[in-house]
Structures are given as structure tokens and as C-alpha cells.
Design a protein around this motif. Sequence first.
Motif, PDB file in Angstrom:
ATOM      1  N   GLU A 104      20.393  32.710  32.677  1.00  0.00           N
ATOM      2  CA  GLU A 104      19.570  32.253  31.569  1.00  0.00           C
ATOM      3  C   GLU A 104      19.898  32.973  30.278  1.00  0.00           C
ATOM      4  O   GLU A 104      19.662  32.426  29.206  1.00  0.00           O
ATOM      5  N   CYS A 105      20.367  34.205  30.354  1.00  0.00           N
ATOM      6  CA  CYS A 105      20.758  34.945  29.155  1.00  0.00           C
ATOM      7  C   CYS A 105      22.225  34.632  28.856  1.00  0.00           C
ATOM      8  O   CYS A 105      23.105  34.955  29.658  1.00  0.00           O
ATOM      9  N   GLU A 106      22.457  34.041  27.707  1.00  0.00           N
ATOM     10  CA  GLU A 106      23.807  33.661  27.317  1.00  0.00           C
ATOM     11  C   GLU A 106      24.126  34.250  25.961  1.00  0.00           C
ATOM     12  O   GLU A 106      23.236  34.572  25.165  1.00  0.00           O
ATOM     13  N   ILE A 107      25.451  34.378  25.707  1.00  0.00           N
ATOM     14  CA  ILE A 107      25.921  34.932  24.439  1.00  0.00           C
ATOM     15  C   ILE A 107      26.137  33.764  23.481  1.00  0.00           C
ATOM     16  O   ILE A 107      26.904  32.835  23.763  1.00  0.00           O
ATOM     17  N   ARG A 108      25.459  33.818  22.318  1.00  0.00           N
ATOM     18  CA  ARG A 108      25.548  32.752  21.331  1.00  0.00           C
ATOM     19  C   ARG A 108      25.678  33.363  19.939  1.00  0.00           C
ATOM     20  O   ARG A 108      25.366  34.539  19.717  1.00  0.00           O
ATOM     21  N   LEU A 109      26.143  32.538  19.003  1.00  0.00           N
ATOM     22  CA  LEU A 109      26.189  32.960  17.607  1.00  0.00           C
ATOM     23  C   LEU A 109      24.769  33.059  17.061  1.00  0.00           C
ATOM     24  O   LEU A 109      23.874  32.295  17.443  1.00  0.00           O
ATOM     25  N   ALA A 110      24.580  34.012  16.150  1.00  0.00           N
ATOM     26  CA  ALA A 110      23.236  34.227  15.608  1.00  0.00           C
ATOM     27  C   ALA A 110      22.755  33.035  14.799  1.00  0.00           C
ATOM     28  O   ALA A 110      21.552  32.768  14.733  1.00  0.00           O
ATOM     29  N   GLY A 111      23.649  32.268  14.199  1.00  0.00           N
ATOM     30  CA  GLY A 111      23.271  31.111  13.403  1.00  0.00           C
ATOM     31  C   GLY A 111      24.491  30.394  12.882  1.00  0.00           C
ATOM     32  O   GLY A 111      25.630  30.874  13.013  1.00  0.00           O
ATOM     33  N   PRO A 112      24.266  29.257  12.275  1.00  0.00           N
ATOM     34  CA  PRO A 112      25.405  28.516  11.718  1.00  0.00           C
ATOM     35  C   PRO A 112      26.100  29.328  10.622  1.00  0.00           C
ATOM     36  O   PRO A 112      25.454  29.859   9.718  1.00  0.00           O
ATOM     37  N   GLY A 113      27.415  29.430  10.716  1.00  0.00           N
ATOM     38  CA  GLY A 113      28.195  30.167   9.734  1.00  0.00           C
ATOM     39  C   GLY A 113      28.185  31.660   9.925  1.00  0.00           C
ATOM     40  O   GLY A 113      28.800  32.389   9.138  1.00  0.00           O
ATOM     41  N   SER A 114      27.470  32.163  10.936  1.00  0.00           N
ATOM     42  CA  SER A 114      27.412  33.604  11.189  1.00  0.00           C
ATOM     43  C   SER A 114      28.402  33.972  12.277  1.00  0.00           C
ATOM     44  O   SER A 114      28.653  33.200  13.213  1.00  0.00           O
ATOM     45  N   LYS A 115      28.964  35.174  12.158  1.00  0.00           N
ATOM     46  CA  LYS A 115      29.882  35.684  13.169  1.00  0.00           C
ATOM     47  C   LYS A 115      29.198  36.677  14.118  1.00  0.00           C
ATOM     48  O   LYS A 115      29.832  37.137  15.066  1.00  0.00           O
ATOM     49  N   ASP A 116      27.941  36.983  13.850  1.00  0.00           N
ATOM     50  CA  ASP A 116      27.214  37.916  14.708  1.00  0.00           C
ATOM     51  C   ASP A 116      26.820  37.214  15.999  1.00  0.00           C
ATOM     52  O   ASP A 116      26.455  36.029  16.011  1.00  0.00           O
ATOM     53  N   LEU A 117      26.876  37.956  17.103  1.00  0.00           N
ATOM     54  CA  LEU A 117      26.549  37.435  18.419  1.00  0.00           C
ATOM     55  C   LEU A 117      25.210  38.001  18.886  1.00  0.00           C
ATOM     56  O   LEU A 117      24.894  39.165  18.642  1.00  0.00           O
ATOM     57  N   ILE A 118      24.439  37.182  19.557  1.00  0.00           N
ATOM     58  CA  ILE A 118      23.165  37.603  20.146  1.00  0.00           C
ATOM     59  C   ILE A 118      23.113  37.123  21.583  1.00  0.00           C
ATOM     60  O   ILE A 118      23.885  36.251  21.995  1.00  0.00           O
ATOM     61  N   VAL A 119      22.202  37.700  22.349  1.00  0.00           N
ATOM     62  CA  VAL A 119      21.960  37.294  23.727  1.00  0.00           C
ATOM     63  C   VAL A 119      20.657  36.504  23.753  1.00  0.00           C
ATOM     64  O   VAL A 119      19.591  37.023  23.386  1.00  0.00           O
TER      65      VAL A 119
END
Length: 649
Positions: free
Chosen positions: A460-475
Motif C-alpha cells: 500500500e505504501c508506494e513511492i510517488r512524485l510529490a506533485g506535478p512538475g516536482s522532482k521530490d519523492l514521497i511515500v
Amino acid sequence: MEPEPEPQKLSPMEKGSMELKMPSDKASSSRLPVLGLGRKRRLDKENALEPEKKRIRGTGTTIPMSCLKVPTVATMPRTKKQVTDVKSRKPISTIPAPKPAVSSTTARKGAGKRPAWDVKGQLCDLREEFSACQVQAEVLTRENLELRSRLGPAEQQARTLEAENKSLIRELTEAQAQTKEDQLELVKLGARVQELEEFLHTQESLIQSMQEKQLQLQEDRKDLTTRLEIQEKQLQESVAALAKSQAEITAQAALLAERTENLHCLEMERRHLLNQLQELKGNIRVFCRVRPVLPGEPAPPPGLIFFPPGPHGDSQPSTQLSLTRPSDDRCSIIGKLPSPPIRYDFSFDQVFLPDSRQNEVFEEVSLLVQSALDGYPVCIFAYGQTGSGKTFTMEGGPGGDPQLEGLIPRAVRHLFSVAKKLEAHGWSYTFVASYVEIYNETIRDLLVRAGGAQKCQGGECEIRLAGPGSKDLIVTNAQYVPVSCEEEVKSLLHLARQNRAVARTTQNEQSSRSHSVFQLQISGKHMGQNLHCTAPLNLVDLAGSERLDPGLSTGPADRERLKETQAINSSLSTLGLVIMALSNKESHVPYRNSKLTYLLQNSLRGNAKMLMFVNISPLEENFSESLNSLRFASKVNQCVIGTARANKK
């Protein structure tokens, strides 16, 4: 106007005389005794021996008529009292009683008595006396009639007086009742008067105290007036001094602005020099740390691990390490002699001996940690076999001993301290913490409270971009907690330590079977210079590397350990491949081959600063694993991934 005379009250003797009823002529004549000699003699004896008797009406006493003397109207004495008529209020004069007439017989008796033998004379006397009594009876009868005629008005007057007396008695009763009420009211009024007197006394005392206070206030007012005059003079002097001070403040403000600008320039230069210093040391640095021998473990043979001195002797920290394979009883092919010891030499940025303390280790990485406040992505991870002291280096020892704190609590404390100092230079920072583990290529949130839903299980926890146009990754579904002090971070570390997956292996009683990643997202801004910077600080405790043992496939628990070991070794191999690809400037870097490298890709690229701790065990039984760890760390130390760049806007 003269007051009306009060009616006179009759005495009992007067009432008796008024009520006296005389017998009529017939009655008096019928009651006269029979005249005779014997009777006369008996009367003479009685007259001589007994006093005269009177018959009073109503009592039944017989009074001789000869002895009854009723005063006539003419002979009644005049009284000086007057009876007042109640209705007419006019005085009524009483009629004086007539005086009794003196009979000839009485006069003769006074002159002398007849002899006993003079019966005729005595008879004549009796006749004369009888005639006198008849005359007197007639007179009394007339007087009786006259008194009877007067008795009616007297009785009416008596009734009137009685009614008036009753009215007066009633008025007297009412007056007495009113008097009692007035007395009660008087008592109440007396109590009220006493209360008012006490209140008056209190008010007088209060007024007196107020007057004294007024006098005191007047004196205070005089003192205050004097002080006010003094203060006004001082105020005038202060105003003049203030004007002078304002001019100086204006000059100082200009000087302060200039110095602030210079300070900002110096701060930026400090950051630039610090970054250059880190670049000179290398954006990928490797520290080696050898843990001490624990109680109960066998002592290693001499010369197993050797720390050659540096160019400047023992005064300079050691940067080299030699690992010597001890000789065994096996003979070499040539000459059939025992194989000689083999020495492996390694060189790193710094080598920490077994007696190195936690504060000494952190002192070497404090400047690197501080680079995160300047906007540089920083990644520090501990690598080595299981049981080599990676978790102790990153988190610290058990029991909460401050001397045993690891890099994570010390780094957080250092960042908060430096951020507090930079506030004086116009910088303000915010911190957001997260803590996850990667177990068998599955991401789990370590900040889930006990009893809460384990959202980060089952992929259920996946690695995704923080938002459109952002290079930061969040879980996704992981908790990102804003923190503002060291205590909040310590509570998060304690919770994560309870949730992390550990298991018993052949090399360690409590081996970490997952990679733990503590990430602190730092955001800073300088409103005066309109500067913004963001950077992550990643502190990673890698799972222990160990060789696969075919004998572990006997039971379900051993098969689970085998699966964990395969996942750990695979992710560590991917980490090595990523670092080599970055060093060789390859077009494709295999970040996605492992969840670990995919999550840390922004901290592994050329614009980041990376430090790897290689932890080794001093035991002889761990020689092969220690040699593999040192070889891997040596390859990483030879990599150059580029120049770090700060994330500033």
C-alpha cells in the motif's frame, strides 16, 4: 372657653338614702303598737335598756317609727357637689334634706319623765307623740313622693353615666392597646435609633479616617508635585538626549544594515567555503568503523586488524586499515608448506578504531549534516554485515544513555541548534520527519501507533512524485510529522524502534532484517534577501549483508530468513550498481531495480553529498564478510559522482 364640670359621683351613703322607701300612712298606722300600760312600761324598759332600732329597706330589719328620723326637703343639707348631666352637660343641684322636727314628747323627755302612776299623762304624751308621728309620716310621704319623682331622672342620668363610663372604658381599652402598640413601636424605634447611632458612629469614624487620608493625600500630592517638577526637568533632558540618541540610532541602523549585508555575504561565503571543503573531501566519502569486542566473544588473534599510523603519526586520525588473513594448516601446492598470511590494505577518508566514542564519530560528520541547512541533499548510510554495529552507529545504544546516542539524534540536535543561531541572521526553518523501512522490497511506515491500521503493508505504501512538475519523492500513506524540537524526534525514534522488523540469525541475536530510512525534510527562507532553500537529510541504516547458507532451507522460519537474505543482498547489490553507474556517467542508472535506490535517488545523484559508514566486526569468524564489506566500500570510495548543488530559489 371654660371646660365643662365633670359629673359628681354619688357616695354609697347618698345612694342608700335615695333608695330608702318609707312606708305609707296606712302601713305606718297599721304597724303602730296597741297602746296600753303594760305595753308602755315594756316600751319604757326597752327604751331604757336598748338603743333605737332602724328598719332598713331590703334587709328585713324593723325600725320603730318613733326612732326613724327622715330629713325633710327643707331640712336636708346642701351639698357643694353637682351632678353633671351627660347629655346636656349642665350641672344639676341636689335638694338639701329637711331637718327633723322636734316633738313635744321629746322635749318633755328632755325636761323630765312622768312618774309611773301618771298613766293619763303618759297616754296624753303617747297621743301627742302619735300625732307628731302622723305629721311626720305625712311629711315623709310627701318627701318620698318627691324623691320618687326625682328618682327617674337620676336613674336615667345613672344609665347615661354608665353608658358614658362603658364608652370611656372602651376608649380607655383602645387607648391602652394603642399605648402598647406605641410602646412596641417605641421599642423598635429605640432599637433603630441605637442602630442609627452606631452607624452614625461608624460613619463618623470613617469620615475621620477619610479626613486623615485626605490630609495624607494632600501631603502626597505635594510630594508628587515636587517629584513631577523634577521628572519634567529630567524628561526635558531625556528628550534632548533621545533626539541625540535617535540621530545615533539612525547612524547605527545604517551601519547595521551595512554590517548585515556584510554578514550575509560572509554567511554565503561560509557556505561556499564549506561546500568547497566538502567537495575537496569528496562528495562520496567513506568512513570505516571497527566495533569493539563484546563481552562473551572470543578475542581475535593478534594482527587480524591493523591500523597503520598516518603521515603525521598518531596525532592525525587514521585513514588506513589492514586486514590479515591468518595462516592455516593447509599446505600450498608448491613446496607443500603452510600458506603464509595474506594482508589486505584499504584506505578510506577516515578509520575509527574500536575505542572511538559516538561524539568523536559525529564530530567528523557534523559539517556534512549542516550542509542540509544550506540546501544540499545529504545522505548518510551505514553498510556492513549483520552484527557489525550499524544500528548502534545510526541510532545509538539501549537505555537512553546520552553518551551512546547515535548519528540520528545527534544530527537532529545539531540541526535545531544551528537553525536557532541562524535565526539571528534572518533565516527561519521548518522540519518534517518520516521514518520507513524496506522489508523484502515492501515499504512499511515505522511511525504507525500501536493498534493503528498498518497501512503500509501489502504494497500500500508506494513511492510517488510529490506533485506535478516536482522532482521530490514521497511515500504514499506514510506519516510525515512536523517537528520543532529534539524531544519530538526522540519519541518518533522510540516508536520506530518498536515497529522495526528484527530476527535472530546465525550471526546476530537481533539482526535488522530491513533497511530503515529516516528522512528529515528541511525548508528554509530568508525574508530579507528573499531566499528559499529545501533539502532532505537521509539517515539510512542498511540491513546486514551476509552470505547465503544452503543449510537454512530446513524449516519455514529458515526459509523466511533465506528470503530476507536474498532481498537484502539484492538491494545492496543494486546500491553498488547505482553508485558505479553514477561514477561512470552512464546514461541509464538502475534506480528502479530496488525500492531503496528508488527512494534515495535524489540523494545519490551528482548534486548530493553522500557518506557511507562501513562497519566491520573484529572477530576472526567474520573475516570473510568483513573483507567483502571493505572491498565494496573501497570501490565506493573511488567513485566521483560530480559537484553538489544547493536547491535554492
